[in-house]
Design a protein around this motif. Sequence first.
Motif, PDB file in Angstrom:
ATOM      1  N   GLU A   1       0.823  -1.205   0.000  1.00  0.00           N
ATOM      2  CA  GLU A   1       0.000   0.000   0.000  1.00  0.00           C
ATOM      3  C   GLU A   1       0.867   1.269   0.000  1.00  0.00           C
ATOM      4  OE1 GLU A   1      -2.904  -0.137   3.138  1.00  0.00           O
ATOM      5  OE2 GLU A   1      -3.654   1.847   2.579  1.00  0.00           O
ATOM      6  N   LEU A   2       1.918   1.245   0.828  1.00  0.00           N
ATOM      7  CA  LEU A   2       2.806   2.417   0.900  1.00  0.00           C
ATOM      8  C   LEU A   2       3.467   2.640  -0.466  1.00  0.00           C
ATOM      9  CD1 LEU A   2       4.509   1.734   4.376  1.00  0.00           C
ATOM     10  CD2 LEU A   2       3.061   3.703   3.849  1.00  0.00           C
ATOM     11  N   GLU A   3       3.954   1.574  -1.060  1.00  0.00           N
ATOM     12  CA  GLU A   3       4.652   1.668  -2.340  1.00  0.00           C
ATOM     13  C   GLU A   3       3.720   2.183  -3.434  1.00  0.00           C
ATOM     14  OE1 GLU A   3       6.400  -2.042  -3.521  1.00  0.00           O
ATOM     15  OE2 GLU A   3       8.024  -1.017  -4.564  1.00  0.00           O
ATOM     16  N   ALA A   4       2.526   1.636  -3.463  1.00  0.00           N
ATOM     17  CA  ALA A   4       1.561   2.017  -4.506  1.00  0.00           C
ATOM     18  C   ALA A   4       1.249   3.507  -4.460  1.00  0.00           C
ATOM     19  CB  ALA A   4       0.286   1.205  -4.328  1.00  0.00           C
ATOM     20  N   ASN A   5       1.383   4.096  -3.288  1.00  0.00           N
ATOM     21  CA  ASN A   5       1.062   5.523  -3.158  1.00  0.00           C
ATOM     22  C   ASN A   5       2.302   6.408  -3.126  1.00  0.00           C
ATOM     23  OD1 ASN A   5      -1.905   5.514  -2.946  1.00  0.00           O
ATOM     24  ND2 ASN A   5      -1.482   4.158  -1.219  1.00  0.00           N
ATOM     25  N   GLY A   6       3.449   5.818  -3.472  1.00  0.00           N
ATOM     26  CA  GLY A   6       4.685   6.597  -3.572  1.00  0.00           C
ATOM     27  C   GLY A   6       5.343   6.884  -2.226  1.00  0.00           C
ATOM     28  N   TYR A   7       5.017   6.097  -1.188  1.00  0.00           N
ATOM     29  CA  TYR A   7       5.641   6.286   0.129  1.00  0.00           C
ATOM     30  C   TYR A   7       6.726   5.230   0.329  1.00  0.00           C
ATOM     31  CZ  TYR A   7       2.207   9.756   1.460  1.00  0.00           C
ATOM     32  OH  TYR A   7       1.460  10.898   1.511  1.00  0.00           O
ATOM     33  N   LYS A   8       7.711   5.552   1.199  1.00  0.00           N
ATOM     34  CA  LYS A   8       8.829   4.645   1.453  1.00  0.00           C
ATOM     35  C   LYS A   8       8.350   3.367   2.155  1.00  0.00           C
ATOM     36  CE  LYS A   8      13.000   5.123   3.413  1.00  0.00           C
ATOM     37  NZ  LYS A   8      13.648   5.576   4.572  1.00  0.00           N
ATOM     38  N   THR A   9       8.829   2.239   1.720  1.00  0.00           N
ATOM     39  CA  THR A   9       8.431   0.992   2.394  1.00  0.00           C
ATOM     40  C   THR A   9       9.274   0.815   3.664  1.00  0.00           C
ATOM     41  OG1 THR A   9       9.986  -0.240   1.059  1.00  0.00           O
ATOM     42  CG2 THR A   9       7.707  -0.165   0.262  1.00  0.00           C
ATOM     43  N   ILE A  10       8.867  -0.122   4.506  1.00  0.00           N
ATOM     44  CA  ILE A  10       9.549  -0.302   5.804  1.00  0.00           C
ATOM     45  C   ILE A  10      10.223  -1.672   5.839  1.00  0.00           C
ATOM     46  CG2 ILE A  10       9.114  -0.504   8.307  1.00  0.00           C
ATOM     47  CD1 ILE A  10       6.862   1.604   7.775  1.00  0.00           C
ATOM     48  N   ASP A  11      11.474  -1.667   6.294  1.00  0.00           N
ATOM     49  CA  ASP A  11      12.279  -2.888   6.292  1.00  0.00           C
ATOM     50  C   ASP A  11      11.793  -3.878   7.355  1.00  0.00           C
ATOM     51  OD1 ASP A  11      14.582  -4.409   5.435  1.00  0.00           O
ATOM     52  OD2 ASP A  11      15.390  -3.970   7.420  1.00  0.00           O
ATOM     53  N   GLU A  12      11.307  -5.001   6.870  1.00  0.00           N
ATOM     54  CA  GLU A  12      10.701  -6.018   7.754  1.00  0.00           C
ATOM     55  C   GLU A  12      11.719  -6.599   8.746  1.00  0.00           C
ATOM     56  OE1 GLU A  12       8.472  -8.842   5.350  1.00  0.00           O
ATOM     57  OE2 GLU A  12       8.690 -10.327   6.949  1.00  0.00           O
ATOM     58  N   GLU A  13      12.921  -6.861   8.266  1.00  0.00           N
ATOM     59  CA  GLU A  13      13.952  -7.471   9.108  1.00  0.00           C
ATOM     60  C   GLU A  13      14.298  -6.549  10.286  1.00  0.00           C
ATOM     61  OE1 GLU A  13      15.963 -10.476  10.434  1.00  0.00           O
ATOM     62  OE2 GLU A  13      14.635 -10.600   8.695  1.00  0.00           O
ATOM     63  N   GLU A  14      14.396  -5.243   9.973  1.00  0.00           N
ATOM     64  CA  GLU A  14      14.734  -4.266  11.021  1.00  0.00           C
ATOM     65  C   GLU A  14      13.619  -4.211  12.087  1.00  0.00           C
ATOM     66  OE1 GLU A  14      15.910  -0.427   9.395  1.00  0.00           O
ATOM     67  OE2 GLU A  14      15.494   0.492  11.361  1.00  0.00           O
ATOM     68  N   VAL A  15      12.375  -4.215  11.630  1.00  0.00           N
ATOM     69  CA  VAL A  15      11.253  -4.190  12.590  1.00  0.00           C
ATOM     70  C   VAL A  15      11.299  -5.444  13.461  1.00  0.00           C
ATOM     71  CG1 VAL A  15       8.727  -4.149  12.839  1.00  0.00           C
ATOM     72  CG2 VAL A  15       9.807  -2.764  11.058  1.00  0.00           C
ATOM     73  N   TYR A  16      11.595  -6.590  12.833  1.00  0.00           N
ATOM     74  CA  TYR A  16      11.643  -7.853  13.565  1.00  0.00           C
ATOM     75  C   TYR A  16      12.721  -7.816  14.653  1.00  0.00           C
ATOM     76  CZ  TYR A  16      11.960 -12.860  14.517  1.00  0.00           C
ATOM     77  OH  TYR A  16      11.986 -14.080  15.155  1.00  0.00           O
ATOM     78  N   GLU A  17      13.908  -7.337  14.277  1.00  0.00           N
ATOM     79  CA  GLU A  17      15.020  -7.264  15.244  1.00  0.00           C
ATOM     80  C   GLU A  17      14.636  -6.369  16.428  1.00  0.00           C
ATOM     81  OE1 GLU A  17      17.733  -9.084  15.288  1.00  0.00           O
ATOM     82  OE2 GLU A  17      17.071 -10.033  13.419  1.00  0.00           O
ATOM     83  N   ASN A  18      14.008  -5.243  16.111  1.00  0.00           N
ATOM     84  CA  ASN A  18      13.579  -4.332  17.188  1.00  0.00           C
ATOM     85  C   ASN A  18      12.532  -4.986  18.085  1.00  0.00           C
ATOM     86  OD1 ASN A  18      15.252  -2.211  16.554  1.00  0.00           O
ATOM     87  ND2 ASN A  18      13.792  -1.294  15.123  1.00  0.00           N
ATOM     88  N   LEU A  19      11.608  -5.722  17.471  1.00  0.00           N
ATOM     89  CA  LEU A  19      10.559  -6.378  18.265  1.00  0.00           C
ATOM     90  C   LEU A  19      11.151  -7.383  19.243  1.00  0.00           C
ATOM     91  CD1 LEU A  19       7.650  -6.861  15.697  1.00  0.00           C
ATOM     92  CD2 LEU A  19       7.652  -5.420  17.737  1.00  0.00           C
ATOM     93  N   LEU A  20      12.197  -8.063  18.814  1.00  0.00           N
ATOM     94  CA  LEU A  20      12.842  -9.037  19.720  1.00  0.00           C
ATOM     95  C   LEU A  20      13.425  -8.327  20.943  1.00  0.00           C
ATOM     96  CD1 LEU A  20      14.627 -11.514  17.255  1.00  0.00           C
ATOM     97  CD2 LEU A  20      12.397 -11.758  18.363  1.00  0.00           C
ATOM     98  N   LYS A  21      13.969  -7.110  20.700  1.00  0.00           N
ATOM     99  CA  LYS A  21      14.521  -6.333  21.830  1.00  0.00           C
ATOM    100  C   LYS A  21      13.393  -5.880  22.763  1.00  0.00           C
ATOM    101  CE  LYS A  21      18.031  -4.259  19.020  1.00  0.00           C
ATOM    102  NZ  LYS A  21      18.116  -3.052  18.236  1.00  0.00           N
ATOM    103  N   TYR A  22      12.319  -5.377  22.181  1.00  0.00           N
ATOM    104  CA  TYR A  22      11.196  -4.917  23.023  1.00  0.00           C
ATOM    105  C   TYR A  22      10.623  -6.094  23.820  1.00  0.00           C
ATOM    106  CZ  TYR A  22      11.296  -1.194  19.480  1.00  0.00           C
ATOM    107  OH  TYR A  22      11.686  -0.213  18.615  1.00  0.00           O
ATOM    108  N   ALA A  23      10.598  -7.270  23.188  1.00  0.00           N
ATOM    109  CA  ALA A  23      10.029  -8.451  23.846  1.00  0.00           C
ATOM    110  C   ALA A  23      10.766  -8.743  25.149  1.00  0.00           C
ATOM    111  CB  ALA A  23      10.097  -9.649  22.909  1.00  0.00           C
ATOM    112  N   GLU A  24      12.102  -8.599  25.108  1.00  0.00           N
ATOM    113  CA  GLU A  24      12.908  -8.868  26.304  1.00  0.00           C
ATOM    114  C   GLU A  24      12.492  -7.956  27.457  1.00  0.00           C
ATOM    115  OE1 GLU A  24      15.058 -11.274  27.177  1.00  0.00           O
ATOM    116  OE2 GLU A  24      14.234 -12.051  25.288  1.00  0.00           O
ATOM    117  N   VAL A  25      12.243  -6.681  27.141  1.00  0.00           N
ATOM    118  CA  VAL A  25      11.880  -5.710  28.189  1.00  0.00           C
ATOM    119  C   VAL A  25      10.449  -5.943  28.680  1.00  0.00           C
ATOM    120  CG1 VAL A  25      11.723  -3.238  28.749  1.00  0.00           C
ATOM    121  CG2 VAL A  25      13.385  -4.016  27.042  1.00  0.00           C
TER     122      VAL A  25
END
Length: 428
Positions: free
Chosen positions: A171-195
């Motif tokens: 959806e973001l791409e179709a409207n000319g917006y920057k997409t979000i890196d899935e791997e980076e979000v995943y790595e961050n989620l693992l850190k938040y999970a610990e806390v």
Amino acid sequence: MFNTIAVEGAQFGDEGKGKITDYLAKKADIVVRFQGGNNAGHTVYHDGVKHALRALPSGIFTPKVINVIADGVVLNPQELIAEIDDNFPKGTKLTNLLISSRAHLILPYQIERDKMYEDMLKDKKIGTTKNGIGPTYSDKARRISLRVGDLLDKDYLKERLHNLAFFSNKELEANGYKTIDEEEVYENLLKYAEVLKPYISDTALYLNEKIIEGKKVIFEGAQGSLLDLDHGTYPYVTSSSPTSLSIPLNAGIAPNKISKVLAIMKAYMTRVGEGPMPSEVNNDFANIIREKAHEYGTVTHRPRRVGYLDLPILRYTCLLSGVSDIALTLFDVLREIEDLKVVVAYSYNGIETKNIPSNPKEYAQYKPIYKEFKTIPYYDTKKIKSFDDFPNEAKEYLNFIQKELGAPISIISLGPNPEDTLLLKELI
Ligand code: IMP
């Protein structure tokens, strides 16, 4: 009868719910946030320190009170961790916080899409806080959002994230917006999970057990009744239901477990964001109130729109939410205000009405019909120990409101600190 009370905003949010909840929390066992997310900005003065809470329940500063973020909340994990760090000494592990495994997560995908939808709506925008609230609740209904409990299972988390990233990035791409890196979000989620891991639990089960045991529970709403997705000024609303009507569903308890409903009402009206507000004025009354009470958004810092107290709105809230008691806040602000009046009804196409229509375009054309009041003279708020201590002009204003709304004013707030609170009736 259970020892439970719902605290809800009776206007457009920013009524002072945080202050009242913190004040009542001293006598409570549990405080529950049941909807919304970090779009809320609850200002709490605790032990003389000013705190701006977003997702944490307002009982968090009272260590003996267990604070619950319930099923119906949308939670930004990164922001919650930052909020804990901002309000407590670095590295604090809260021992009085529980987060529902069923609450939904706000991730960068939803925040970007919130901004994108607002941009695309141009002059028809809602004026959201751009915290991803609407897109997260939509994704919940579309069954593609992630839940707090997913943080506890790495493989499942990855699977769920992939699904969300797939739809969002397309959806973001179709409207000319920057997409979000899935791997980076995943790595961050693992850190938040610990806390966050120690806080995650089945809060519905916990609440049911504690309510049956007779514990004192406060359900703390965010935003206000007129921003309710179903009963507010749709589409100029938030994407959840801030009224007591939604507590059973959002906390996982039965309707008969809510014993009292306390409506928090500001002594005048304010609104941030777009949408109809018949009582809005741009005159001395509004300018003086805005400066005296610093009516600027806690989250967005936008100047708030200001108006006279609107009784049709308050009556509507009292009826829908089954309000049993009223807390009137910022009443000290009305001292020495000239041109003091309240909206008692509206006029539309020459017809008088007290109802709130469902069509926001129609509602925007409603003209207020006022009742005027004498100016309330200056009084020392510290000398007000009972209702009778108020000047007659203040008593007249207060009596009129409680009579019109059919519920007692049980709390009057005369300043930001807990000691500037007049309790007229024990509530919990
Ligand atoms: P959202 O909740 O960010 O989607 O914003 C939708 C509407 O609700 C906008 O008009 C916001 O200004 C308003 N809103 C959201 N949270 C609050 C709040 O805590 N106080 C007042 N208005 C709010």
